[in-house]
Design an enzyme around this catalytic site. Sequence first.
Site, PDB file in Angstrom:
ATOM      1  N   ILE A  85      39.820  22.067  21.020  1.00  0.00           N
ATOM      2  CA  ILE A  85      38.808  21.937  22.063  1.00  0.00           C
ATOM      3  C   ILE A  85      39.348  20.979  23.125  1.00  0.00           C
ATOM      4  CG2 ILE A  85      36.402  21.417  22.587  1.00  0.00           C
ATOM      5  CD1 ILE A  85      35.773  21.776  19.657  1.00  0.00           C
ATOM      6  N   LYS A  95      39.139  20.928  29.680  1.00  0.00           N
ATOM      7  CA  LYS A  95      38.548  22.242  29.957  1.00  0.00           C
ATOM      8  C   LYS A  95      37.031  22.203  29.821  1.00  0.00           C
ATOM      9  CE  LYS A  95      42.490  25.239  29.104  1.00  0.00           C
ATOM     10  NZ  LYS A  95      42.983  26.451  28.418  1.00  0.00           N
ATOM     11  N   CYS A 108      31.482  32.769  24.497  1.00  0.00           N
ATOM     12  CA  CYS A 108      32.812  32.795  23.884  1.00  0.00           C
ATOM     13  C   CYS A 108      32.873  34.110  23.119  1.00  0.00           C
ATOM     14  CB  CYS A 108      33.048  31.565  22.995  1.00  0.00           C
ATOM     15  SG  CYS A 108      31.770  31.246  21.763  1.00  0.00           S
TER      16      CYS A 108
END
Length: 258
Positions: free
Chosen positions: A169, A173, A193
């Site tokens: 993760i 971003k 996602c």
Amino acid sequence: MKLIEKTMNKFTKAEEEEDDGSEVFQSIEVAKVDQSNVSPPPPLADAFATPLVEDSAAGEELNLIPPLNFAMVDNGIFRSGFPDVSNFSFLKTLGLRSIISLCPDAYPENNMQFLKSNGIKLFQFGIKGYKCPPGLENEVWLHLWNSKCQKEGSYTNANSKTSEPFVNIPDHKIREALKVLLDEKNHPLLIHCNRGKHRTGCLVGCMRKLQKWCLTSIFDEYQRFAAAKARVSDQRFMELFDVSNFKQIPMSFSCSSS
């Protein structure tokens, strides 16, 4: 014909006996019907058949299928798994302006055509997903990731100098995706996602921190979608995520999409 003749004879006899005070008989005429030219009744299957939907608009209303794990996050913000062609009619009803995709793969051509035809802008922040190996509990998998990070180079969270096992993760971003998410000019907006559980859950959880939700409520929302596949690493990422660099945002967004 014999029955008519017999009845008529009986009627005549009744008239003759009427003067004598006897009871009167009623005559019955029977006619023979020719059924050779009568059409048969329609079959029961045709009588009860469901009428076909001729209106294409009405047909589309019957096919409003939301994507996997679809839910409303806030006014003008939605979340889900990866939408496919069967979900396009439903997505059109949301009047989306933007989509945030957290998948690293190239966006499918059918989806790109849908976005283009509906004036929807795509923001893609590719975050590689991973699966916990079968038979390993979250805490065991967490320990393995921690050992791996120490060997290959530690990943430092924005507000922590310790090595974290959630290298899948990327902090930067999530921060870039949050900037897009918090800009109401991009609303209505859909976050997705692959399954709408982990990566989407982390982004939503970080937004909840900005909305000053307590960690218990953030984790409850995350676990509602992740269910049995909830990851300790995801929850630790949300717990340690530093929101001090973001300006204050409203506790809830406006309903207006103008």
